[in-house]
Design an enzyme around this catalytic site. Structure first.
Site, PDB file in Angstrom:
ATOM      1  N   ARG A 162      18.539  -0.059  23.183  1.00 27.18           N
ATOM      2  CA  ARG A 162      19.994  -0.654  24.783  1.00 27.18           C
ATOM      3  C   ARG A 162      19.923  -0.827  25.820  1.00 27.18           C
ATOM      4  O   ARG A 162      17.832  -0.474  25.659  1.00 27.18           O
ATOM      5  CB  ARG A 162      20.689   1.535  25.218  1.00 27.18           C
ATOM      6  CG  ARG A 162      20.925   2.027  24.590  1.00 27.18           C
ATOM      7  CD  ARG A 162      21.335   3.471  24.567  1.00 27.18           C
ATOM      8  NE  ARG A 162      20.514   3.996  24.280  1.00 27.18           N
ATOM      9  CZ  ARG A 162      20.937   4.649  24.917  1.00 27.18           C
ATOM     10  NH1 ARG A 162      21.631   5.785  25.604  1.00 27.18           N
ATOM     11  NH2 ARG A 162      19.742   5.858  24.977  1.00 27.18           N
ATOM     12  N   PRO A 163      20.061  -1.938  26.728  1.00 26.71           N
ATOM     13  CA  PRO A 163      18.615  -2.377  27.501  1.00 26.71           C
ATOM     14  C   PRO A 163      18.030  -0.906  28.597  1.00 26.71           C
ATOM     15  O   PRO A 163      19.656  -0.469  28.243  1.00 26.71           O
ATOM     16  CB  PRO A 163      20.008  -3.527  28.574  1.00 26.71           C
ATOM     17  CG  PRO A 163      20.878  -3.792  27.678  1.00 26.71           C
ATOM     18  CD  PRO A 163      20.990  -2.096  26.225  1.00 26.71           C
ATOM     19  N   THR A 174      20.919   9.044  22.452  1.00 27.75           N
ATOM     20  CA  THR A 174      20.008   8.383  21.368  1.00 27.75           C
ATOM     21  C   THR A 174      21.437   8.617  19.985  1.00 27.75           C
ATOM     22  O   THR A 174      20.573   7.244  19.211  1.00 27.75           O
ATOM     23  CB  THR A 174      18.947   8.213  20.376  1.00 27.75           C
ATOM     24  OG1 THR A 174      18.809  10.109  20.720  1.00 27.75           O
ATOM     25  CG2 THR A 174      17.678   8.215  22.208  1.00 27.75           C
ATOM     26  N   ALA A 229      13.541   2.065  22.146  1.00 29.50           N
ATOM     27  CA  ALA A 229      12.833   1.740  21.302  1.00 29.50           C
ATOM     28  C   ALA A 229      13.321   2.166  20.275  1.00 29.50           C
ATOM     29  O   ALA A 229      13.376   1.854  18.873  1.00 29.50           O
ATOM     30  CB  ALA A 229      11.614   2.401  21.697  1.00 29.50           C
ATOM     31  N   LEU A 241       1.350  -4.976  33.789  1.00 31.37           N
ATOM     32  CA  LEU A 241       1.070  -6.144  35.132  1.00 31.37           C
ATOM     33  C   LEU A 241       1.530  -6.620  34.511  1.00 31.37           C
ATOM     34  O   LEU A 241       1.990  -7.609  36.037  1.00 31.37           O
ATOM     35  CB  LEU A 241      -0.834  -5.228  34.986  1.00 31.37           C
ATOM     36  CG  LEU A 241      -1.308  -6.309  36.202  1.00 31.37           C
ATOM     37  CD1 LEU A 241      -0.269  -5.776  37.721  1.00 31.37           C
ATOM     38  CD2 LEU A 241      -2.501  -5.988  36.330  1.00 31.37           C
ATOM     39  N   ASP A 242       1.370  -7.414  33.495  1.00 34.18           N
ATOM     40  CA  ASP A 242       1.849  -8.946  33.679  1.00 34.18           C
ATOM     41  C   ASP A 242       2.851  -9.457  33.343  1.00 34.18           C
ATOM     42  O   ASP A 242       3.271 -10.258  33.878  1.00 34.18           O
ATOM     43  CB  ASP A 242       0.656  -9.705  32.243  1.00 34.18           C
ATOM     44  CG  ASP A 242       1.650  -8.314  30.907  1.00 34.18           C
ATOM     45  OD1 ASP A 242       1.359  -7.219  30.700  1.00 34.18           O
ATOM     46  OD2 ASP A 242       2.205  -9.332  29.515  1.00 34.18           O
ATOM     47  N   LYS A 258      18.488  25.781  17.531  1.00 37.31           N
ATOM     48  CA  LYS A 258      16.340  25.934  17.535  1.00 37.31           C
ATOM     49  C   LYS A 258      16.434  27.493  18.686  1.00 37.31           C
ATOM     50  O   LYS A 258      16.402  28.855  18.352  1.00 37.31           O
ATOM     51  CB  LYS A 258      15.725  25.333  18.309  1.00 37.31           C
ATOM     52  CG  LYS A 258      14.093  26.153  18.011  1.00 37.31           C
ATOM     53  CD  LYS A 258      12.780  24.623  19.277  1.00 37.31           C
ATOM     54  CE  LYS A 258      11.885  25.105  18.659  1.00 37.31           C
ATOM     55  NZ  LYS A 258      10.915  24.486  19.385  1.00 37.31           N
ATOM     56  N   GLN A 263       8.800  10.149  25.773  1.00 42.55           N
ATOM     57  CA  GLN A 263       9.705   9.856  26.891  1.00 42.55           C
ATOM     58  C   GLN A 263       8.874  10.234  28.205  1.00 42.55           C
ATOM     59  O   GLN A 263       7.452   9.643  28.168  1.00 42.55           O
ATOM     60  CB  GLN A 263      11.296  10.980  26.924  1.00 42.55           C
ATOM     61  CG  GLN A 263      11.536  10.824  25.199  1.00 42.55           C
ATOM     62  CD  GLN A 263      12.155  12.133  24.962  1.00 42.55           C
ATOM     63  OE1 GLN A 263      13.809  11.626  25.481  1.00 42.55           O
ATOM     64  NE2 GLN A 263      12.054  12.785  23.808  1.00 42.55           N
TER      65      GLN A 263
END
Length: 323
Positions: free
Chosen positions: A197-198, A23, A193, A226-227, A34, A118
């Site tokens: 990006r597609p 991203t 989101a 589902l729709d 870390k 994710q």
């Protein structure tokens, strides 16, 4: 930190066609720090007299990577320090002992919902490495990230679309490079989101879903969107892979092996009626109910929730763990 973002973007640019498809938010480099124990932690922001030296070391390290290896512009230490000191003042009132707070809620009989980000197969240990994120996106990540124990997880809900999507690089056996893939993307509004990006789109992959159920101990499935499948003549479901001349019902454990897999499909009749906004299982078209029950049976995981639209209430609850 700003230097994580700079390294992330410069590294992706340098990789060219070999880029992972991050991203660009600096997440991978932050996790690297870390693990290497050179991170600036929230706790460090609480000690402004010690922060400059810690931050100087971190900025120098990353600027060396940026300028000498990636041939990119360095970040400015003074700006980063000024911002970090301001963040510390802002964040200080919000800092607390999260593990103890959660323990007390459980002790007092409260319910806690942990939400993972994710997808299960983007997990750093169990995913399609190296095309993964930098953290544990499986149930174990909730334990490590919050400090609660395994006995504190009473029910695991796995969320899955009625078809499959992926953002960035990596294997995707059921990906559709045709009008159907574009239709799923358009009707489902499948754009990242974080980045816009597609998303890559394809038929639902029960081999991948079974792996996700296995490594998460999923108790129930929530099938969304589902729709998006309304109006299709037929719907395909991947039930196995063809891999090096043999049929496999579980995926290989590495991205290269996964990339060799070809989907084995079952076809189901579609439905012409609209399912958008339906909130009663018995009002769904018979073909839609048959499709969902097939996914339930073939994945080996109970169907808990069906979502039929973007509205919060466009939901059919079949298995309530708190009932």
């Amino acid at each position: 930190m700003p230097y994580h973002i700079a390294v992330d973007k410069a590294r992706e640019a340098a990789a060219g066609k070999g880029a992972i498809g991050t991203t660009g938010r600096g997440i991978g480099p932050a996790y690297e720090d870390k693990v290497a124990r050179r991170s600036i932690r929230v706790a460090d922001l609480m000690y402004p007299h010690e922060l400059p030296a810690l931050l100087k070391s971190a900025v120098d390290y990353h600027n060396f990577i940026l300028t000498q290896w990636l041939k990119a512009e360095p970040v400015d230490y003074d700006t980063v320090l000024k911002d970090a000191l301001a963040w510390g003042e802002y964040i200080k009132p919000l800092v607390d002992d999260v593990a103890t707070i959660l323990h007390d809620v459980r002790r007092d009989g409260g319910n806690i919902l942990y939400e993972g980000a994710q997808g299960a197969l983007l997990d750093i240990d169990h995913g399609t490495y190296p095309y993964v994120t930098s953290s544990n996106t499986t149930v174990g990540g909730a334990l490590a990230g919050t400090g609660v124990g395994a006995h504190d997880i009473d029910y695991v809900l796995g969320i899955c679309k009625a078809y499959a999507t992926r953002v960035g690089g990596g294997p995707f056996p059921t990906e559709l490079h045709d009008e159907m893939g574009e239709r799923l993307r358009k009707v489902g509004n499948e754009f990242g989101a974080s980045t816009g990006r597609p998303r890559r789109c394809g038929w639902i992959d029960l081999v991948a879903l079974k792996r996700a159920v296995q490594i998460n101990g999923i108790n129930g499935l929530a099938i969304t969107k589902l729709d998006v499948l309304d109006g299709l003549e037929t719907i395909k479901v991947c039930i196995a892979y063809e891999y090096r001349g043999k049929r496999r019902e579980l995926a290989p454990l590495d991205a290269d092996g996964w990339d060799e897999c070809k989907p084995v499909y079952l076809e189901f009749p579609g439905w012409q009626e609209s399912t958008a906004g339906i909130r009663d299982w018995n009002k769904l078209p018979a073909a839609a109910r048959a499709y969902l029950r097939a996914v339930e049976e073939l994945s080996g995981c109970r169907l808990a929730i069906v979502a039929t639209g973007a509205d919060r209430d466009d939901t059919i609850v079949l298995d309530d763990p708190f009932a």
